[in-house]
Design a protein around this motif. Structure first.
Motif: not given
Length: 339
Positions: A81-105
């Motif tokens: 519990t507490g106040l969590r701070r970030f200088d910046s935060i970015v969240i994105k949502m998208g799609y993948s036809k693959s069932a697994n994550l690769g190493r390239l973001f």
């Protein structure tokens, strides 16, 4: 004081998409179980390892919905519990036809993708072992025919002086992450088969979450915003102020539809060091704080078109002895209208 429905309707209107379930959970709905991991939200800012992070996780389409749904909020389960701070935060949502994550973001986050949260100087109030909304600014229309859902989180300058354990509860979820970088994140990350964070994805669930931090007044107390009830369609909730000077001072409640950049605005240059304006002042509702407290009733119209609409509240308190500006500010709340 009651806010007129006719004021709220045009202010908060947004198209709606009815969902079959209020929320789905991955991998389970227990916000108090599992290990604790500091990826991607970090620890203390002094840690070069955890200060800046980039992270992706993939949720199979079968775990979300067989029909289109609008993802209105994303929540995580903190271990402390507490106040969590970030200088910046970015969240994105998208799609993948693959069932697994690769190493390239970039390859994992397929098009179309959308930025659902982008903010600087972000302060997120965490409560341990419960689902904590991250405060999405935008919805994501999830279309299952496009593939699995990929969520990407990038934080810079994370800092969490905590009470209790650090990190967030994890499940047996694969993840891709990059840590220990300074200026720009690497294009590739490390794939791990476990320790991805547990998540709650909500479609039409009402919530009211607290963010930011207030600044101390002349009474050495910090004006604090809190709420009773939830912004449910056709219901009334209450927004409360505490910590104002006594015996009586004027204050205003901001009612807004945005906390986007260039907010938050640092009021130091205006004569109020340590104070921030977190919500765009679309409407100001006057109130008298008596014995340090004030309350306002906020009715939510009975209109399904308001599902998933967001609004932001913050108190500004007149305090002539506090600083040159003669004002102090509270933390802020983000309401998500739902059922």
């Amino acid at each position: 004081m009651r806010l007129k429905s006719l004021l709220v309707v045009p202010l908060l209107w947004t198209p709606s998409l009815l969902a079959q379930n209020k929320c789905v959970y991955y991998p389970d709905n227990n916000a108090a179980s599992g290990g604790c991991n500091v990826i991607p939200f970090g620890t203390q800012k002094s840690s070069a390892t955890w200060r800046n992070q980039k992270y992706q996780v993939l949720i199979p389409a079968s775990k979300i919905s067989k029909t289109p749904v609008r993802i209105c909020e994303l929540s995580f389960a903190p271990c402390g519990t507490g106040l969590r701070r970030f200088d910046s935060i970015v969240i994105k949502m998208g799609y993948s036809k693959s069932a697994n994550l690769g190493r390239l973001f970039a390859s994992n986050l397929g098009k179309p993708f959308k930025t659902v949260l982008s903010q600087k100087n972000y302060a997120w109030q965490n409560t341990a072992n419960t689902w904590n909304p991250i405060g999405l600014q935008n919805d994501f229309l999830y279309l299952p025919q496009f593939g699995n859902l990929v969520i990407e989180v990038e934080v810079r300058g994370s800092d969490f002086p905590r009470t209790g354990r650090n990190g967030f509860h994890t499940g047996n979820i694969p993840r891709l992450f990059a840590i220990s970088w300074s200026t720009n994140p690497p294009t590739n990350g490390r794939v791990s088969s476990t320790a991805g964070l547990k998540m709650e994805l909500c479609f039409d669930k009402a919530n009211y979450a607290l963010f930011g931090a207030g600044c101390k007044g002349s009474n050495a107390k910090t004006p604090t915003l809190s709420a009773v009830g939830l912004p449910k369609i056709g219901k009334t909730m209450t927004i409360n102020l505490s910590g104002a000077p006594t015996p009586a001072v004027p204050a205003v409640l901001i009612l807004s539809t945005s906390n986007a950049t260039p907010l938050p605005a640092d009021l130091s240059s205006a004569g109020a060091p340590g104070c921030f304006l977190y919500a765009r002042p679309d409407f100001l509702l006057g109130v008298g704080a008596v014995n340090g407290k004030a309350s306002l009733k906020l009715p939510i119209p009975n209109s399904p078109s308001l599902l998933c609409a967001r609004f932001y509240n913050q108190f500004l308190v007149v305090d002539s002895k506090a600083n040159k500006l003669g004002l102090t500010s509270s933390n802020y709340g983000r309401g998500l209208i739902g059922n």
